[in-house]
Motif scaffolding. Structure first.
Motif, short mmCIF file in Angstrom:
data_model
loop_
_atom_site.label_atom_id
_atom_site.label_comp_id
_atom_site.label_asym_id
_atom_site.label_seq_id
_atom_site.Cartn_x
_atom_site.Cartn_y
_atom_site.Cartn_z
N CYS A 1 12.38 0.30 2.97
CA CYS A 1 11.53 0.75 3.79
C CYS A 1 11.22 2.22 3.16
O CYS A 1 9.54 2.48 2.97
CB CYS A 1 12.18 1.03 5.26
N HIS B 1 -1.47 -1.93 0.70
CA HIS B 1 -0.61 -2.64 1.01
C HIS B 1 -0.39 -4.01 0.30
O HIS B 1 0.64 -4.34 0.10
CB HIS B 1 -0.90 -2.93 2.53
N ALA C 1 2.80 -5.27 -1.73
CA ALA C 1 3.47 -6.60 -1.77
C ALA C 1 3.47 -7.43 -2.72
O ALA C 1 4.55 -7.85 -3.02
CB ALA C 1 2.55 -7.25 -0.73
N SER D 1 5.82 -9.92 1.64
CA SER D 1 4.60 -10.09 2.27
C SER D 1 3.90 -8.76 2.71
O SER D 1 4.42 -7.81 2.78
CB SER D 1 4.76 -11.21 3.49
N ARG D 2 2.48 -8.88 2.74
CA ARG D 2 1.63 -7.70 3.20
C ARG D 2 2.20 -7.49 4.40
O ARG D 2 2.35 -6.06 4.99
CB ARG D 2 0.23 -8.15 3.15
N SER D 3 2.37 -8.32 5.48
CA SER D 3 3.02 -8.12 6.54
C SER D 3 4.09 -7.25 6.76
O SER D 3 4.42 -6.31 7.50
CB SER D 3 3.02 -9.48 7.68
N MET D 4 5.24 -7.68 5.90
CA MET D 4 6.56 -6.77 5.81
C MET D 4 6.21 -5.52 5.20
O MET D 4 6.64 -4.36 5.76
CB MET D 4 7.42 -7.41 4.86
N GLU E 1 3.25 -3.78 5.84
CA GLU E 1 2.99 -2.92 7.03
C GLU E 1 3.82 -2.59 7.96
O GLU E 1 3.80 -1.69 8.67
CB GLU E 1 1.75 -3.88 7.77
N LYS E 2 4.78 -3.51 8.42
CA LYS E 2 6.31 -3.12 9.12
C LYS E 2 6.97 -2.04 8.61
O LYS E 2 7.40 -0.97 9.53
CB LYS E 2 6.93 -4.37 9.42
N HIS E 3 7.00 -1.90 7.33
CA HIS E 3 7.93 -0.95 6.71
C HIS E 3 7.03 0.33 6.86
O HIS E 3 7.67 1.44 7.17
CB HIS E 3 8.16 -1.12 5.31
#
Length: 168
Positions: free
Chosen positions: A123, A137, A141, A147-150, A152-154
């Motif tokens: 993170c 992002h 990634a 993933s790009r989603s991961m 964004e979550k971090h």
């Protein structure tokens, strides 16, 4: 008679040194500059030829110091240093933050550094790549193989954590 008047003015300057230094520091925004101006006032007073008739010696000394401060500001302005207007017509440098602001910024940076150290390693890495290295992002990634989603979550988790720590 004139030497006795000069001596009494010099003694008065010494007696009011702290008051004059504080007065000038508030106006100039720097204790160091204020001390220099008081020193210059002392030297100018010692080198004066004939002293004028002085009704209020203390006021005369403070006016002399204010004039020396203005002369110094004008000279530095001509040399390319920037000054911002201050109250009472005097000025202080724009690029010299006051001690309180500097301390506050240092404390906030220390708090942010501790908050970043508290984050899980991945993170923290994602957050640093995004906020400090300026990576997008998508680039993060691809660089980390997640993933790009991961990503964004971090980033969201790190932002929330830092916000909470700075608010506390």
């Amino acid at each position: 008679m004139a030497e006795r008047d000069r001596s009494s003015l010099l003694r008065l300057l010494i007696a009011h040194y702290e008051e004059m230094t504080g007065h000038l520091a508030r106006r100039l925004g720097s204790l160091c500059l204020a001390e220099d101006v008081v020193q210059d006032t002392y030297l100018r007073l010692r080198s004066l030829g004939a002293l004028p008739e002085i009704d209020n010696p203390r006021s005369y000394l403070f006016r002399m110091a204010d004039n020396i401060a203005l002369d110094r500001i004008r000279a530095e302005t001509r040399m390319g240093k920037r000054f911002a207007p201050e109250e009472l017509g005097l000025e202080r440098p724009l690029d010299e933050p006051d001690a309180e602001a500097t301390l506050e910024h240092k404390q906030r940076l220390d708090c942010l550094s501790r908050a970043l150290d508290e984050l899980p390693p991945r993170c923290r890495e994602v957050f640093v790549l995004h906020k400090f290295d300026g990576m997008s992002h998508a680039d993060i990634a691809a660089h980390l193989g997640i993933s790009r989603s991961m990503v964004e979550k971090h980033v969201m988790k790190a932002l929330a954590h830092c916000r909470d720590r700075l608010a506390a």
